[in-house]
Design a protein around this motif. Structure first.
Motif, PDB file in Angstrom:
ATOM      1  N   TYR A  11      59.956  37.013  43.985  1.00 48.92           N
ATOM      2  CA  TYR A  11      60.882  38.021  43.462  1.00 48.92           C
ATOM      3  C   TYR A  11      60.409  38.591  42.113  1.00 48.92           C
ATOM      4  O   TYR A  11      60.298  39.800  41.934  1.00 48.92           O
ATOM      5  CB  TYR A  11      62.276  37.383  43.341  1.00 48.92           C
ATOM      6  N   GLU A  12      60.135  37.678  41.166  1.00 44.88           N
ATOM      7  CA  GLU A  12      59.824  38.158  39.814  1.00 44.88           C
ATOM      8  C   GLU A  12      58.568  39.008  39.785  1.00 44.88           C
ATOM      9  O   GLU A  12      58.506  40.041  39.120  1.00 44.88           O
ATOM     10  CB  GLU A  12      59.676  36.981  38.855  1.00 44.88           C
ATOM     11  N   LYS A  13      57.582  38.588  40.514  1.00 43.32           N
ATOM     12  CA  LYS A  13      56.316  39.341  40.527  1.00 43.32           C
ATOM     13  C   LYS A  13      56.546  40.723  41.134  1.00 43.32           C
ATOM     14  O   LYS A  13      56.008  41.721  40.675  1.00 43.32           O
ATOM     15  CB  LYS A  13      55.261  38.594  41.335  1.00 43.32           C
ATOM     16  N   THR A  14      57.346  40.775  42.191  1.00 49.52           N
ATOM     17  CA  THR A  14      57.594  42.060  42.852  1.00 49.52           C
ATOM     18  C   THR A  14      58.353  42.997  41.915  1.00 49.52           C
ATOM     19  O   THR A  14      58.051  44.189  41.823  1.00 49.52           O
ATOM     20  CB  THR A  14      58.404  41.853  44.159  1.00 49.52           C
ATOM     21  N   VAL A  15      59.324  42.435  41.185  1.00 50.05           N
ATOM     22  CA  VAL A  15      60.105  43.252  40.252  1.00 50.05           C
ATOM     23  C   VAL A  15      59.200  43.769  39.125  1.00 50.05           C
ATOM     24  O   VAL A  15      59.320  44.920  38.692  1.00 50.05           O
ATOM     25  CB  VAL A  15      61.319  42.436  39.719  1.00 50.05           C
ATOM     26  N   SER A  16      58.262  42.947  38.672  1.00 47.95           N
ATOM     27  CA  SER A  16      57.326  43.408  37.630  1.00 47.95           C
ATOM     28  C   SER A  16      56.532  44.609  38.143  1.00 47.95           C
ATOM     29  O   SER A  16      56.272  45.565  37.407  1.00 47.95           O
ATOM     30  CB  SER A  16      56.319  42.331  37.263  1.00 47.95           C
ATOM     31  N   ASN A  17      56.146  44.563  39.408  1.00 42.05           N
ATOM     32  CA  ASN A  17      55.390  45.683  39.984  1.00 42.05           C
ATOM     33  C   ASN A  17      56.243  46.955  40.005  1.00 42.05           C
ATOM     34  O   ASN A  17      55.742  48.058  39.779  1.00 42.05           O
ATOM     35  CB  ASN A  17      54.913  45.360  41.399  1.00 42.05           C
ATOM     36  N   ILE A  18      57.544  46.790  40.232  1.00 48.11           N
ATOM     37  CA  ILE A  18      58.439  47.963  40.205  1.00 48.11           C
ATOM     38  C   ILE A  18      58.469  48.535  38.786  1.00 48.11           C
ATOM     39  O   ILE A  18      58.401  49.754  38.581  1.00 48.11           O
ATOM     40  CB  ILE A  18      59.871  47.569  40.668  1.00 48.11           C
ATOM     41  N   GLN A  19      58.556  47.651  37.806  1.00 52.25           N
ATOM     42  CA  GLN A  19      58.592  48.110  36.407  1.00 52.25           C
ATOM     43  C   GLN A  19      57.354  48.947  36.080  1.00 52.25           C
ATOM     44  O   GLN A  19      57.428  49.935  35.347  1.00 52.25           O
ATOM     45  CB  GLN A  19      58.659  46.908  35.442  1.00 52.25           C
ATOM     46  N   GLU A  20      56.210  48.506  36.614  1.00 52.01           N
ATOM     47  CA  GLU A  20      54.955  49.242  36.332  1.00 52.01           C
ATOM     48  C   GLU A  20      55.033  50.675  36.863  1.00 52.01           C
ATOM     49  O   GLU A  20      54.532  51.605  36.258  1.00 52.01           O
ATOM     50  CB  GLU A  20      53.777  48.513  36.992  1.00 52.01           C
ATOM     51  N   ILE A  21      55.669  50.834  38.003  1.00 50.49           N
ATOM     52  CA  ILE A  21      55.797  52.179  38.596  1.00 50.49           C
ATOM     53  C   ILE A  21      56.829  52.993  37.829  1.00 50.49           C
ATOM     54  O   ILE A  21      56.641  54.176  37.541  1.00 50.49           O
ATOM     55  CB  ILE A  21      56.229  52.072  40.080  1.00 50.49           C
ATOM     56  N   LYS A  22      57.901  52.317  37.474  1.00 53.68           N
ATOM     57  CA  LYS A  22      58.976  52.982  36.731  1.00 53.68           C
ATOM     58  C   LYS A  22      58.448  53.490  35.393  1.00 53.68           C
ATOM     59  O   LYS A  22      58.766  54.601  34.962  1.00 53.68           O
ATOM     60  CB  LYS A  22      60.103  51.980  36.517  1.00 53.68           C
ATOM     61  N   ALA A  23      57.616  52.683  34.740  1.00 49.54           N
ATOM     62  CA  ALA A  23      57.056  53.076  33.444  1.00 49.54           C
ATOM     63  C   ALA A  23      56.247  54.363  33.561  1.00 49.54           C
ATOM     64  O   ALA A  23      56.014  55.063  32.585  1.00 49.54           O
ATOM     65  CB  ALA A  23      56.190  51.944  32.909  1.00 49.54           C
ATOM     66  N   ARG A  24      55.791  54.670  34.767  1.00 49.39           N
ATOM     67  CA  ARG A  24      54.994  55.893  34.974  1.00 49.39           C
ATOM     68  C   ARG A  24      55.819  56.972  35.676  1.00 49.39           C
ATOM     69  O   ARG A  24      55.289  57.839  36.330  1.00 49.39           O
ATOM     70  CB  ARG A  24      53.742  55.540  35.779  1.00 49.39           C
ATOM     71  N   LYS A  25      57.129  56.822  35.571  1.00 47.13           N
ATOM     72  CA  LYS A  25      58.107  57.824  36.041  1.00 47.13           C
ATOM     73  C   LYS A  25      58.242  57.945  37.552  1.00 47.13           C
ATOM     74  O   LYS A  25      58.780  58.924  38.052  1.00 47.13           O
ATOM     75  CB  LYS A  25      57.808  59.201  35.427  1.00 47.13           C
ATOM     76  N   GLY A  26      57.684  56.994  38.290  1.00 46.27           N
ATOM     77  CA  GLY A  26      57.848  57.034  39.745  1.00 46.27           C
ATOM     78  C   GLY A  26      59.313  56.847  40.132  1.00 46.27           C
ATOM     79  O   GLY A  26      60.088  56.236  39.400  1.00 46.27           O
ATOM     80  N   ILE A  27      59.681  57.400  41.277  1.00 45.12           N
ATOM     81  CA  ILE A  27      61.071  57.280  41.763  1.00 45.12           C
ATOM     82  C   ILE A  27      61.158  55.989  42.587  1.00 45.12           C
ATOM     83  O   ILE A  27      60.370  55.797  43.525  1.00 45.12           O
ATOM     84  CB  ILE A  27      61.433  58.489  42.659  1.00 45.12           C
ATOM     85  N   ILE A  28      62.114  55.150  42.250  1.00 44.40           N
ATOM     86  CA  ILE A  28      62.192  53.847  42.930  1.00 44.40           C
ATOM     87  C   ILE A  28      63.363  53.809  43.916  1.00 44.40           C
ATOM     88  O   ILE A  28      64.513  54.039  43.542  1.00 44.40           O
ATOM     89  CB  ILE A  28      62.407  52.694  41.910  1.00 44.40           C
TER      90      ILE A  28
END
Ligand code: M6R
Length: 607
Positions: free
Chosen positions: A524-541
Motif C-alpha cells: 500500500y505505502e509504496k503504491t501511494v508514494s508512486n501516486i504522490q510522484e505523479i500528483k507532484a507533476r500535475k497528473g490527474i489521479i
C-alpha cells in the motif's frame, strides 16, 4: 479473423448464410459478401465494404431464391478495404471465400497471368482462385483442382469453394478453423469457420483435421463426405452432437454486448465453482490434480495473456511451481527449453488464436503435456490439448474481452487448487466456493455503482493519455485495463508497474495525463508514494483503492472505493471490473463502435 459460412439445403440458403454471418461478424467487419447459385444455375455475387448491414441493405427487395450459397465477413490482410477486395471472389463457374493468409501468393502471380488469368483484386485469396480455375482449365475436376492448388500454397488458411455447375461446395483448411454441420430432418449441410454459426441449423457437427476435403452437396446426393487430398475417403474428423444453445442476437436491455457481458460476470462466477465442485467439471479438475510439473509455461495472447499473469501468481503462491507467462506470438521463436517434465497451459477464449495454437503445437512436439483454459468447447485448442478446463463464460460477442478474462483467472485459480493436494478436502473446497460467491457479491456492488464510474469517465474521457498502474498482483490488471481502454476508446493508454514509471514514462506526466492507480492492501505505502510522484507533476489521479481511505481520497482527483475484505487472491479480478466499466463509459462518451472496434477481430486466426 474472417467469418465464413456455406450452406446447401432445400430453401432460403442466402438467408441462412446471412444469419450465420451475423453471428460471426465479430470475426471481421471490413466487408461482407455472399455468392449463391440462382434459379438459372448461375452464380450471383453481392459484396459490400463495411459492416454486414451494408450487404443486407443491398439485398433488400431482391427476392433471392437459392439452395446453395457461401458468405464471408472480412478482416483485411492483403489488399485495401473496398468492394473489389471483398469476398467472395469469382472466376468463371467458381466462387470462393477464404480465412487466413497465403504466404507464398506472390510466387504464383506472374505464372498465372502468363496462363491468361486476369487478376481483379489485390488479395492473396484470388491467387488460390486462379490456381483452381487454371487447374480446371488444364483438365482437372473440381475436387482435384482444389487439392492440387491447396498443396501448392503455404500459410494457415481455410477455403470454402462453390461450383455453379455441380452446385457443390468443397471446403479445406490447414491451421485455420473449419466446422461442418448437418441437419438430417431438413437435409441441409453447412460449413463455417465457427460452430456458433451452426447453432440451431445443424444437429450434428464435424471438425475436419488439416488437409481433409469436405464436400457438401444437395439432397439425393451424398450430403457431406470427407476425402484426403489424394481423393481417398477420410476418417480424419471428429463428429459430435450439437449441444450449443444460445441467442447471440439478444442484447436484452443493454445497449452493447460488452456491457451485457460485464453484467453477466457475477452469475458466471457463481456457476463456475458449482460446475467444478459439483458438476461435470469435477472429473476434469481431478485429472489436473494428478499433474506435478517441474515448470509451467502459460501461453496466450492479449487479454488471455494478462489472465495468464494472474494465474502465474496463483501457481507460484499456492503451488510453488516455477511458472512463466509466454506471449504466444514470441514463445516459439526463441527456442524455449521445454521438456516432458514440464506443463504447457494455453489460455484462450476462442480456442482458435493462431499463435496460441502454434505455441501448443511446439509443446506437444517436445512431449510436454498440454492443458487448455478455454471457452469454446470443441475449438481447435480444445481438441489439440490432452486436458481441458472450460472457463464457462458463454458466448462472448463483444470484441473486447471482459467476462472471459474473469473466468480465465478463476479457472486458473481452480487449476492451482486442484494441483495443491487439497482437491478432496471439503473444508478447503467450501472456502473457495465461499470466496467465489463473495467475489460475485462484490462485483454486484460495483455494478450497482456503475453511475459513479460513468461520471468519472465523463470528466476524464477527453484527456491526452492514460497510465494504468499497479504493483505486484495488480500489475496484470493495469495491463488489462489499458488494453481495454485503448481497444474500444481509441486513446493512448499504457499499463505500467507503479514502481517503473519513474524509470522513464514519468516524463510524459502533465495536467493532461490521467493515472488510473490501482491500490490494493498489499504494498500500500509504496503504491501511494508512486501516486504522490505523479500528483507532484500535475497528473490527474483516478484511484481505485480500499474503501474509507481518507488519505487516498484526498490526494486523488477521483476516488473509487473498493471493498477488498475477504477477497484475498481474487482482488485483482474484482478491481478489473471497475476498469472494464471505465473503458466502456469512456468509449461511449467518445462515440466509438464499442462492440466492434475498428481494425479488430474477435478471433485472431492469423499469425
Ligand atoms: O480468443 P483468445 O482469447 O485466444 O484471444 C486472444 C486475444 O486476441 C484477445 O484477448 C484480444 O486481446 C481481445 N480483443 C482483448 O479484449
Amino acid at each position: 479473423m474472417c467469418g465464413i459460412v456455406g450452406h446447401i439445403g432445400p430453401q432460403g440458403s442466402v438467408e441462412i448464410v446471412l444469419e450465420g454471418l451475423k453471428r460471426l461478424e465479430y470475426r471481421g467487419y471490413d466487408s461482407a459478401g455472399v455468392s449463391f447459385v440462382d434459379e438459372n444455375n448461375r452464380i450471383q455475387t453481392y459484396k459490400k465494404e463495411g459492416k454486414l448491414q451494408n450487404l443486407v441493405n443491398s439485398l433488400e427487395g431482391k427476392n433471392i431464391k437459392s439452395e446453395c450459397s457461401i458468405g464471408h465477413t472480412r478482416w483485411a490482410t492483403h489488399g485495401k478495404v473496398n468492394d473489389t477486395n471483398s469476398h467472395p471472389h469469382n472466376h468463371e463457374s467458381i466462387s470462393l471465400v477464404h480465412n487466413g493468409i497465403i504466404e507464398n501468393a506472390n510466387d504464383f502471380r506472374s505464372e498465372l497471368v502468363s496462363k491468361g488469368y486476369t487478376f481483379k483484386s489485390e488479395t492473396d485469396t484470388e491467387v488460390f482462385l486462379a490456381l483452381v480455375t487454371v487447374a480446371m482449365d488444364d483438365g482437372l475436376d473440381f475436387r482435384e483442382a482444389i487439392a492440387t492448388s491447396f498443396k501448392k500454397i503455404r500459410g494457415n488458411s481455410a477455403f470454402v469453394v462453390l461450383n455453379e455447375k455441380t452446385r457443390e461446395i468443397i471446403a479445406v483448411k490447414k491451421g485455420a478453423p473449419l466446422v461442418c454441420g448437418m441437419h438430417d430432418k431438413n437435409s441441409q449441410v453447412l460449413v463455417s469457420s465457427d460452430p456458433y454459426a451452426l447453432v440451431g441449423l445443424a444437429d450434428k457437427i464435424y471438425f475436419p483435421e488439416d488437409e481433409v476435403m469436405c464436400s457438401l452437396s444437395g439432397a439425393n446426393q451424398n450430403l457431406l463426405s470427407f476425402t484426403e487430398l489424394d481423393g481417398t475417403p477420410s476418417k480424419r474428423f471428429i463428429s459430435k452432437v450439437q449441444e450449443m444453445n444460445f441467442d447471440p442476437t439478444d442484447k436484452g436491455d443493454f445497449e452493447h454486448y460488452m456491457l451485457k457481458e460485464i453484467f453477466e460476470q457475477p452469475g458466471l462466477i457463481r456457476a463456475l465453482s458449482q460446475y467444478y465442485f459439483s458438476g461435470d467439471g469435477e472429473s476434469r479438475l481431478e485429472k489436473i490434480s494428478k499433474l506435478n510439473p517441474r515448470h509451467i509455461y502459460l501461453s496466450a495472447c492479449g487479454t488471455a495473456a494478462y489472465a495468464g499473469y494472474v494465474i502465474r501468481d496463483y501457481l507460484e503462491k499456492f503451488n510453488r511451481i516455477v511458472t512463466t507467462v509466454e506471449l504466444a506470438s514470441e514463445f516459439r521463436y526463441r527456442n524455449p527449453i521445454i521438456g516432458k517434465e514440464d506443463l504447457g497451459v494455453f489460455i484462450s477464449q476462442s480456442g482458435e488464436t493462431a499463435d496460441t495454437l502454434a505455441a501448443q503445437g511446439l509443446c506437444k512436439e517436445a512431449g510436454t503435456e498440454t492443458v487448455s483454459i478455454v471457452n469454446v468447447e470443441g475449438s481447435t485448442l480444445y481438441r489439440e490439448c490432452s486436458e481441458n478446463l472450460l472457463i464457462r463464460a458463454g458466448v462472448e460477442v463483444g470484441v473486447a474481452s471482459t467476462k472471459a478474462f474473469t473466468q480465465m483467472c478463476l479457472t486458473g485459480r481452480l487449476m492451482s487448487f486442484a494441483m495443491s493436494g487439497d482437491f478432496k478436502n471439503e473444508a478447503k473446497r467450501k472456502e473457495i466456493v465461499d470466496k467465489y460467491n463473495l467475489l460475485a457479491e462484490r462485483i454486484d456492488e460495483v455494478l450497482d455503482n456503475e453511475h459513479v464510474i460513468k461520471e468519472i469517465a465523463e470528466l476524464t474521457y477527453n484527456k491526452k493519455g492514460y497510465f494504468f498502474t499497479g504493483r505486484n498482483h495488480y500489475y496484470p490488471t493495469a495491463l488489462e485495463g489499458a488494453l481495454k481502454l485503448k481497444e474500444i476508446a481509441y486513446v493512448h493508454a499504457e499499463g505500467y508497474a507503479s514502481g517503473e514509471l519513474k524509470h522513464g514514462p514519468i516524463a510524459l506526466i502533465d495536467e493532461e495525463m490521467v493515472n488510473i492507480a490501482i491500490v490494493g492492501p498489499d504494498l500500500y505505502e509504496k503504491t501511494v508514494s508512486n501516486i504522490q510522484e505523479i500528483k507532484a507533476r500535475k497528473g490527474i489521479i483516478i484511484s481505485l483503492g480500499p474503501k474509507g481511505d481518507k488519505e487516498l481520497e484526498e490526494m486523488s482527483d477521483y476516488y473509487i472505493p473498493l471493498n477488498y475484505d475477504g477477497l484475498d487472491e481474487l482482488m485483482p479480478i474484482y478491481v478489473n471490473v471497475v476498469n472494464q466499466l471505465l473503458a466502456y463509459h469512456m468509449a461511449k462518451f467518445k462515440g466509438t463502435d464499442i462492440d466492434k472496434p475498428r481494425n479488430l477481430a474477435k478471433s485472431v486466426t492469423v499469425e
